[in-house]
Design a protein around this motif. Sequence first.
Motif, short mmCIF file in Angstrom:
data_model
loop_
_atom_site.label_atom_id
_atom_site.label_comp_id
_atom_site.label_asym_id
_atom_site.label_seq_id
_atom_site.Cartn_x
_atom_site.Cartn_y
_atom_site.Cartn_z
N UNK A 206 57.92 54.03 -25.07
CA UNK A 206 57.48 55.37 -25.46
C UNK A 206 56.69 56.05 -24.33
N UNK A 207 55.76 55.32 -23.74
CA UNK A 207 54.99 55.87 -22.61
C UNK A 207 55.91 56.19 -21.44
N UNK A 208 56.84 55.26 -21.16
CA UNK A 208 57.79 55.48 -20.07
C UNK A 208 58.58 56.77 -20.29
N UNK A 209 59.11 56.96 -21.49
CA UNK A 209 59.92 58.14 -21.77
C UNK A 209 59.11 59.42 -21.62
N UNK A 210 57.89 59.42 -22.10
CA UNK A 210 57.03 60.60 -22.00
C UNK A 210 56.67 60.90 -20.54
N UNK B 73 59.91 53.02 -13.91
CA UNK B 73 60.96 52.12 -14.41
C UNK B 73 60.52 50.67 -14.25
N UNK B 74 59.97 50.36 -13.09
CA UNK B 74 59.50 49.00 -12.83
C UNK B 74 58.34 48.63 -13.76
N UNK B 75 57.40 49.56 -13.95
CA UNK B 75 56.26 49.31 -14.84
C UNK B 75 56.74 49.05 -16.28
N UNK B 76 57.74 49.79 -16.70
CA UNK B 76 58.33 49.56 -18.04
C UNK B 76 59.01 48.20 -18.10
N UNK B 77 59.80 47.90 -17.09
CA UNK B 77 60.53 46.63 -17.08
C UNK B 77 59.60 45.42 -17.06
N UNK B 78 58.44 45.57 -16.42
CA UNK B 78 57.44 44.50 -16.37
C UNK B 78 56.53 44.51 -17.60
N UNK B 79 56.80 45.46 -18.50
CA UNK B 79 56.06 45.62 -19.75
C UNK B 79 54.59 45.96 -19.54
N UNK B 80 54.30 46.71 -18.46
CA UNK B 80 52.96 47.23 -18.25
C UNK B 80 52.76 48.51 -19.05
N UNK B 81 53.87 49.18 -19.35
CA UNK B 81 53.83 50.36 -20.21
C UNK B 81 54.93 50.23 -21.26
N UNK B 82 54.73 50.88 -22.38
CA UNK B 82 55.71 50.82 -23.46
C UNK B 82 56.89 51.74 -23.15
N UNK C 236 59.91 58.90 -6.32
CA UNK C 236 59.38 57.54 -6.15
C UNK C 236 58.56 57.13 -7.38
N UNK C 237 57.79 58.06 -7.92
CA UNK C 237 57.01 57.77 -9.13
C UNK C 237 57.94 57.34 -10.26
N UNK C 238 59.05 58.04 -10.41
CA UNK C 238 60.00 57.69 -11.47
C UNK C 238 60.50 56.26 -11.29
N UNK C 239 60.82 55.88 -10.08
CA UNK C 239 61.26 54.51 -9.80
C UNK C 239 60.16 53.51 -10.16
N UNK C 240 58.92 53.81 -9.82
CA UNK C 240 57.80 52.91 -10.14
C UNK C 240 57.57 52.82 -11.65
#
Length: 127
Positions: free
Chosen positions: A96-100, A85-94, A79-83
Amino acid sequence: MDKTETFEDLKCWQAAYGLKRRLWNEVIKAMPKQERFELYSQILRAARSATSNIAEGWGRFHFLDSRRFYYNSRGSLSEILDHLIEARDLEYISEESYQSLRLDTIRAIKILNGYIRYLKKEAEGSE
């Protein structure tokens, strides 16, 4: 595998806890206030669930009794992984942060899967 004194000694708990700390410091704190009761809350609950289910499963007497908690923890990590993805798509995280964070999440899932396999073998061997 060595005997553990508490759930804190489990590699799977340590990985999930490290992920939870990263999520708090790098994702949750950076989210806009309007997400406080939405995505923010979802990520926090999933991260807490991942570690608390490992702790509760460790506290159970038998693998058959504890395994559902480890499976719940694995579900929370997914579930964290899904969230993320959403945080990245909404540009809350970069990206690079998403991948890490994605790599840390997958690592935590793999460690937990290994622990589940180990316990399963132990349970089969004791029958």
